[in-house]
Scaffold this motif. Sequence first.
Motif, PDB file in Angstrom:
ATOM      1  N   SER A  14      -3.818   1.618  -3.052  1.00 34.69           N
ATOM      2  CA  SER A  14      -3.892   2.994  -2.580  1.00 34.69           C
ATOM      3  C   SER A  14      -5.353   3.422  -2.539  1.00 34.69           C
TER       4      SER A  14
ATOM      5  N   THR B 124      -3.332   5.254   8.770  1.00 28.84           N
ATOM      6  CA  THR B 124      -2.897   4.055   8.053  1.00 28.84           C
ATOM      7  C   THR B 124      -1.638   3.478   8.694  1.00 28.84           C
TER       8      THR B 124
ATOM      9  N   ASP C 100      -1.806   9.184  -3.553  1.00 28.14           N
ATOM     10  CA  ASP C 100      -2.633   8.017  -3.901  1.00 28.14           C
ATOM     11  C   ASP C 100      -2.828   7.901  -5.414  1.00 28.14           C
TER      12      ASP C 100
ATOM     13  N   GLN D 134      -6.695  -0.649   3.594  1.00 24.71           N
ATOM     14  CA  GLN D 134      -5.424  -0.529   2.870  1.00 24.71           C
ATOM     15  C   GLN D 134      -4.311  -1.234   3.630  1.00 24.71           C
TER      16      GLN D 134
ATOM     17  N   ALA E 273       0.856  -1.181   0.000  1.00 25.30           N
ATOM     18  CA  ALA E 273       0.000   0.000   0.000  1.00 25.30           C
ATOM     19  C   ALA E 273       0.894   1.233   0.000  1.00 25.30           C
TER      20      ALA E 273
END
Length: 333
Positions: free
Chosen positions: A164, A258, A171, A237, A133
Amino acid sequence: MTDFSHKRWKLEAVAFYALQTIKGVGFHTLNKLAKGGVRFHDLLFSTDVEYFQKTLGIVYADEDIKEPQDWVIIQNAYWAIGMEIASSIGKQGIGVIFNEQDAFPPQLRAIQNPPMWLFVQGNLNNLYKPSVAIVGSRKTSEDGLWLTKYIVSALADTDVVTVSGLAEGIDQKAHIESMRFDVPTVAILGTGIDSNYPKGSDKVRAEILQKGGTIVSEYLLKQSYSAENFVRRNRIQAGLANAVIPVEWKIKSGTAHTVKFTKDFGRHLLMPYLPKSINNKDELLSVQSFEKGKTFMIPQEGSALMDIIRNFKSDEFHLVDPKSVQQLPFDLD
């Protein structure tokens, strides 16, 4: 597969589509029911209208259901709506995979607060391959964009997929460069899979599908964006990938969520940076303090970063062999 047959899962999907169109029934309601083991098809066709209302937290007016047959008519009307939705999105190659199905990515099933379903459009097989990711800021610098291109280009001719969030900035750059270098890419949305968000991303999305990529969302059809949705999206993700690569981020940012999920799930956390970087010391320390966190000065340590990524194998998460999973037919034939 569970005791549900392939056909029964299709019927479950139709009921799921139907229930989400009922006024007052949203994502959190259906998610809670799924976690509690409620089957949507069984709920929709329950003969106990009181149980139906109580379970969904809705109330029908007395004049709507005067006779038992009135409830049957309402149920059939819901079913017709569900069938219409299934047909419409099926023609776009969109369908839903439930958490209990064999086709559901096992690495996502194992995370904390796993998604109970995934809407999928495109190549399902990308969900079973080793992946990284690549995430970062919406407000990018030339350095961040260059690092993203560097990492993705190094993935060419490997079996590694990029993941992404289709957001502007890092992204979208990760998706665009993936397509440029023929690296399969997966976009995880923070809205319903049928939404065009961010505005103008429909062209990138169409190209992702045309190039053999995949679009994924756990949100309901037509569900809009919110800050909470994007935080929840970020866990998918981190959960789907073998490693998360935060390219350009800050300790207080969406990408930081994340990074946290990456640590919570025990994934690899790999952060590239350029020589003489002076504005990301806190971020570097955050990654370095994690057992599976490593930082890499680029390009000097680029080969070390890529050696780690190229060694990811499908069996790290005991992933299913893509060849053994039937590409789900999302039509109703």
